[in-house]
Design an enzyme around this catalytic site. Structure first.
Site, PDB file in Angstrom:
ATOM      1  N   GLU A 196       0.858  -1.194   0.000  1.00  0.00           N
ATOM      2  CA  GLU A 196       0.000   0.000   0.000  1.00  0.00           C
ATOM      3  C   GLU A 196       0.889   1.237   0.000  1.00  0.00           C
ATOM      4  O   GLU A 196       1.815   1.341   0.790  1.00  0.00           O
ATOM      5  CB  GLU A 196      -0.910  -0.026   1.232  1.00  0.00           C
ATOM      6  CG  GLU A 196      -1.657   1.263   1.507  1.00  0.00           C
ATOM      7  CD  GLU A 196      -2.556   1.735   0.361  1.00  0.00           C
ATOM      8  OE1 GLU A 196      -3.410   0.958  -0.095  1.00  0.00           O
ATOM      9  OE2 GLU A 196      -2.376   2.896  -0.082  1.00  0.00           O
TER      10      GLU A 196
ATOM     11  N   GLY B  51      -7.625   2.494   2.031  1.00  0.00           N
ATOM     12  CA  GLY B  51      -7.887   3.051   0.701  1.00  0.00           C
ATOM     13  C   GLY B  51      -8.707   4.326   0.716  1.00  0.00           C
ATOM     14  O   GLY B  51      -8.837   5.004   1.743  1.00  0.00           O
TER      15      GLY B  51
ATOM     16  N   GLU C  37     -24.041  14.080  -1.972  1.00  0.00           N
ATOM     17  CA  GLU C  37     -23.678  13.871  -0.561  1.00  0.00           C
ATOM     18  C   GLU C  37     -22.863  15.054  -0.038  1.00  0.00           C
ATOM     19  O   GLU C  37     -23.186  15.638   0.996  1.00  0.00           O
ATOM     20  CB  GLU C  37     -22.892  12.557  -0.396  1.00  0.00           C
ATOM     21  CG  GLU C  37     -23.770  11.331  -0.631  1.00  0.00           C
ATOM     22  CD  GLU C  37     -23.038  10.019  -0.420  1.00  0.00           C
ATOM     23  OE1 GLU C  37     -21.873  10.031   0.032  1.00  0.00           O
ATOM     24  OE2 GLU C  37     -23.645   8.963  -0.693  1.00  0.00           O
TER      25      GLU C  37
ATOM     26  N   ALA D  18     -17.681   0.239  -2.547  1.00  0.00           N
ATOM     27  CA  ALA D  18     -16.817  -0.445  -1.589  1.00  0.00           C
ATOM     28  C   ALA D  18     -17.325  -1.858  -1.284  1.00  0.00           C
ATOM     29  O   ALA D  18     -16.547  -2.816  -1.251  1.00  0.00           O
ATOM     30  CB  ALA D  18     -16.730   0.375  -0.300  1.00  0.00           C
TER      31      ALA D  18
ATOM     32  N   HIS E  37     -43.528  -3.379  15.311  1.00  0.00           N
ATOM     33  CA  HIS E  37     -44.287  -2.123  15.277  1.00  0.00           C
ATOM     34  C   HIS E  37     -43.933  -1.289  16.495  1.00  0.00           C
ATOM     35  O   HIS E  37     -43.899  -1.818  17.594  1.00  0.00           O
ATOM     36  CB  HIS E  37     -45.784  -2.423  15.282  1.00  0.00           C
ATOM     37  CG  HIS E  37     -46.621  -1.175  15.339  1.00  0.00           C
ATOM     38  ND1 HIS E  37     -46.782  -0.351  14.247  1.00  0.00           N
ATOM     39  CD2 HIS E  37     -47.301  -0.597  16.369  1.00  0.00           C
ATOM     40  CE1 HIS E  37     -47.541   0.683  14.599  1.00  0.00           C
ATOM     41  NE2 HIS E  37     -47.858   0.554  15.881  1.00  0.00           N
TER      42      HIS E  37
HETATM   43  P1  NAI Z   1     -21.422   9.364 -10.433  1.00  0.00           P
HETATM   44  O1  NAI Z   1     -21.173   8.496 -11.590  1.00  0.00           O
HETATM   45  O2  NAI Z   1     -22.262   8.875  -9.303  1.00  0.00           O
HETATM   46  O3  NAI Z   1     -22.098  10.748 -10.913  1.00  0.00           O
HETATM   47  C1  NAI Z   1     -21.450  11.595 -11.822  1.00  0.00           C
HETATM   48  C2  NAI Z   1     -22.482  12.518 -12.445  1.00  0.00           C
HETATM   49  O4  NAI Z   1     -21.790  13.513 -13.182  1.00  0.00           O
HETATM   50  C3  NAI Z   1     -23.404  11.820 -13.428  1.00  0.00           C
HETATM   51  O5  NAI Z   1     -24.739  12.133 -13.096  1.00  0.00           O
HETATM   52  C4  NAI Z   1     -23.006  12.404 -14.783  1.00  0.00           C
HETATM   53  O6  NAI Z   1     -24.075  12.514 -15.668  1.00  0.00           O
HETATM   54  C5  NAI Z   1     -22.480  13.772 -14.386  1.00  0.00           C
HETATM   55  N1  NAI Z   1     -21.533  14.379 -15.326  1.00  0.00           N
HETATM   56  C6  NAI Z   1     -20.585  13.772 -16.059  1.00  0.00           C
HETATM   57  N2  NAI Z   1     -19.872  14.686 -16.769  1.00  0.00           N
HETATM   58  C7  NAI Z   1     -20.378  15.898 -16.456  1.00  0.00           C
HETATM   59  C8  NAI Z   1     -20.067  17.229 -16.838  1.00  0.00           C
HETATM   60  N3  NAI Z   1     -19.080  17.495 -17.687  1.00  0.00           N
HETATM   61  N4  NAI Z   1     -20.803  18.238 -16.319  1.00  0.00           N
HETATM   62  C9  NAI Z   1     -21.827  17.978 -15.444  1.00  0.00           C
HETATM   63  N5  NAI Z   1     -22.160  16.740 -15.050  1.00  0.00           N
HETATM   64  C10 NAI Z   1     -21.440  15.709 -15.539  1.00  0.00           C
HETATM   65  O7  NAI Z   1     -19.967   9.805  -9.939  1.00  0.00           O
HETATM   66  P2  NAI Z   1     -19.462  10.436  -8.577  1.00  0.00           P
HETATM   67  O8  NAI Z   1     -20.570  11.095  -7.842  1.00  0.00           O
HETATM   68  O9  NAI Z   1     -18.258  11.227  -8.939  1.00  0.00           O
HETATM   69  O10 NAI Z   1     -19.023   9.164  -7.769  1.00  0.00           O
HETATM   70  C11 NAI Z   1     -17.937   8.380  -8.250  1.00  0.00           C
HETATM   71  C12 NAI Z   1     -18.105   6.931  -7.893  1.00  0.00           C
HETATM   72  O11 NAI Z   1     -18.001   6.767  -6.507  1.00  0.00           O
HETATM   73  C13 NAI Z   1     -19.423   6.391  -8.352  1.00  0.00           C
HETATM   74  O12 NAI Z   1     -19.148   5.295  -9.166  1.00  0.00           O
HETATM   75  C14 NAI Z   1     -20.130   5.963  -7.101  1.00  0.00           C
HETATM   76  O13 NAI Z   1     -20.625   4.664  -7.266  1.00  0.00           O
HETATM   77  C15 NAI Z   1     -19.057   5.970  -6.023  1.00  0.00           C
HETATM   78  N6  NAI Z   1     -19.587   6.548  -4.813  1.00  0.00           N
HETATM   79  C16 NAI Z   1     -20.528   5.879  -4.110  1.00  0.00           C
HETATM   80  C17 NAI Z   1     -21.059   6.429  -2.974  1.00  0.00           C
HETATM   81  C18 NAI Z   1     -22.082   5.688  -2.212  1.00  0.00           C
HETATM   82  O14 NAI Z   1     -22.205   4.487  -2.410  1.00  0.00           O
HETATM   83  N7  NAI Z   1     -22.847   6.334  -1.362  1.00  0.00           N
HETATM   84  C19 NAI Z   1     -20.664   7.736  -2.483  1.00  0.00           C
HETATM   85  C20 NAI Z   1     -19.686   8.364  -3.315  1.00  0.00           C
HETATM   86  C21 NAI Z   1     -19.180   7.762  -4.429  1.00  0.00           C
END
Ligand code: NAI
Length: 468
Positions: free
Chosen positions: A35, A42, A192, A323, A447
């Site tokens: 790492e 990570g 978020e 994750a 309940h």
């Molecule tokens: P995301 O894929 O969730 O959302 C990115 C958004 O940006 C999409 O709606 C897309 O249409 C938009 N986009 C793309 N290019 C753009 C542009 N040039 N201008 C404006 N909008 C644009 O990606 P995010 O939020 O960055 O998260 C990254 C990864 O991390 C995801 O794959 C997600 O699964 C993971 N993640 C999961 C979380 C959870 O499980 N709660 C929390 C944070 C991240």
């Protein structure tokens, strides 16, 4: 000096890598983890899931104290924000959890190396890995798992500068509350972290390329979530993108293009959250001949790459970058190496957006079922009619269940509501066991609990919800 040799070398100590290492050790393997970061866990533990949830929980409490206590009959002086303490608590949560992984490694006799790993050679069933740390050393393993995760995608017109235009990493540690935070991307991270800073007093504007939020989620959930966030004060520019940003009089001027017009928006910080991409730099994948597939590492059902003995899991391979998906793959990968018939159930991966209300889902969306031409039934129940939600004064949102029209097998569950993140577990379990809406309807739910809304949604499949 002879090289140290291991049964398994795991590269990357994120959720996928550390779980693979511990599970490997439990199965009797001599395991090393390489790492490059000074602490284990990570992105998830250090600068992702955990610190963001710590801040989401703290900022939610602040918001409740400020705006919601009064309705419960609790009169408080308007609370003041001690951002330094909030950040220190977040850092403490991160430290305790990353130290916890170090403890688990020790307990399981996993040897960890601090440094950047690079694949040197793969010959005669032995893989040599160079570790560049304070000093450079080479270790060798019978098997290698690549688990180096992902990094934030950068937009060419909006390069990260670590100060004004930032990724989630920096947005988890702003030293002061920005007056106006412009969020590019209305996905998980944008909503978020946008929620965190909105609750702490920032003006937040989300610019999203698509005409809707959280692409791929249930359309009704996304619409209701947007309404709720708007009510909380978040502004949205959908179908728009940021063409560039300039500095002027100590402020940032962002050029936002959408619906045929360009607007200039003044802000203090720009958070770019438009997705993530696999982090493979420096691994020397090309050197050892590892095949890719659409930017991700190609693997088979054993998570084996095309190079015998080298495996890959998590964000490096196909599927959602989550994750918990990486953790499952980490465990299953080593169990399959060990000859066990383990499998990841890819139809049952829960997804959670930790806004308030939270949005959680598993399985197919209604949009996907329509597109696939699957005959389905839908049952819905709103938290407004749930006793516990009323007691909590958290009545926004609903549960939606989707089942096969014939046979009733559960195909998808979508929840927008308080603690949807915890409630979705019931749906995942029922789906994993191939259960039906009827199985949920026949199951007694305590309940008064929020989870009764799931039972009522199941009853609604046959239009027999009691409180609906
Ligand atoms: P995301 O894929 O969730 O959302 C990115 C958004 O940006 C999409 O709606 C897309 O249409 C938009 N986009 C793309 N290019 C753009 C542009 N040039 N201008 C404006 N909008 C644009 O990606 P995010 O939020 O960055 O998260 C990254 C990864 O991390 C995801 O794959 C997600 O699964 C993971 N993640 C999961 C979380 C959870 O499980 N709660 C929390 C944070 C991240």
């Amino acid at each position: 000096m002879s090289e140290e040799t291991f049964d398994l070398i795991v590269i990357g100590a994120g959720p996928g890598g550390y779980v693979a290492a511990i599970r490997g050790a439990q199965l009797g393997m001599k395991v090393a983890v390489v790492e490059k970061r000074g602490s284990l866990g990570g992105v998830c533990l250090n600068e992702g899931c955990i610190p963001s949830k710590a801040l989401l929980d703290s900022s939610e409490l602040y918001h409740l104290a400020k705006d919601r206590f009064a309705v419960h009959g609790i009169e408080v002086q308007p609370p003041t924000l001690n951002l330094g303490q909030m950040m220190a608590r977040k850092d403490d949560v991160v430290k305790k959890l990353t130290d916890g992984i170090a403890f688990l490694f020790k307990k399981n006799k996993v040897v960890s190396f601090l440094g950047t790993a690079s694949l040197l050679s793969s010959e005669n069933g032995t893989h040599r890995v160079e570790v560049k740390g304070e000093e450079t050393k080479v270790i060798s393993g019978k098997k290698v798992i690549l688990a180096t995760g992902s990094e934030a995608v950068q937009i060419p017109t909006l390069p990260f500068d670590g100060e004004s235009v930032v990724s989630a990493r920096e947005a988890l540690s702003f030293p002061t509350v920005p007056e106006h935070l412009l969020v590019v991307g209305g996905g998980y991270i944008g909503l978020e972290l946008g929620s965190v800073w909105l609750r702490l007093g920032a003006k937040v504007t989300v610019v999203e390329l698509l005409p809707r939020l959280v692409a791929g989620s249930d359309g009704q959930v996304a619409e209701a979530l947007q309404r709720s966030l708007k009510k909380q004060g978040m502004a949205f520019m959908l179908g728009a993108k940021v063409a560039g940003v300039a500095k002027k009089d100590g402020k940032l001027l962002a050029r936002v293009e959408g619906e045929g017009e360009t607007q200039e928006i003044s802000c203090d910080k720009v958070l770019v959250a438009v997705g993530r991409r696999p982090l493979t730099a420096g691994l020397n994948l090309e050197g050892v001949g590892i095949a890719m597939d659409g930017g991700r590492i190609r693997v088979d059902a054993d998570y084996a790459t095309n190079v015998p003995g080298i495996y890959a899991i998590g964000d490096l391979i196909a599927g959602p970058m989550l994750a918990h998906k990486a953790m499952e793959e980490g465990a299953v990968c080593v169990e399959r190496m060990h000859g066990e018939p383990s499998q990841v159930d890819y139809g049952c991966i829960p997804g959670v957006c930790y806004t308030w209300p939270e949005a959680a889902s598993v399985g197919k969306t209604e949009e996907a079922l329509k597109e696939e031409g699957v005959a389905y039934k839908s049952g819905k129940f709103s938290f407004i009619a749930n006793g516990r939600a009323k007691c909590m004064d958290e009545t926004e949102g609903f549960v939606k269940l989707l089942t096969e029209a014939e046979g009733g097998r559960l195909l998808g569950v979508h929840i927008l509501g308080p603690r949807a993140s915890d409630m979705i577990a019931e749906a995942v379990t029922v789906m994993a066991f191939g259960g039906s809406g009827e199985d949920i309807a026949l199951t007694m739910h305590a309940h008064p609990t929020l989870s009764e809304a799931i039972k009522e949604a199941a009853l609604d499949l046959d239009k027999r919800a009691i409180h609906g």
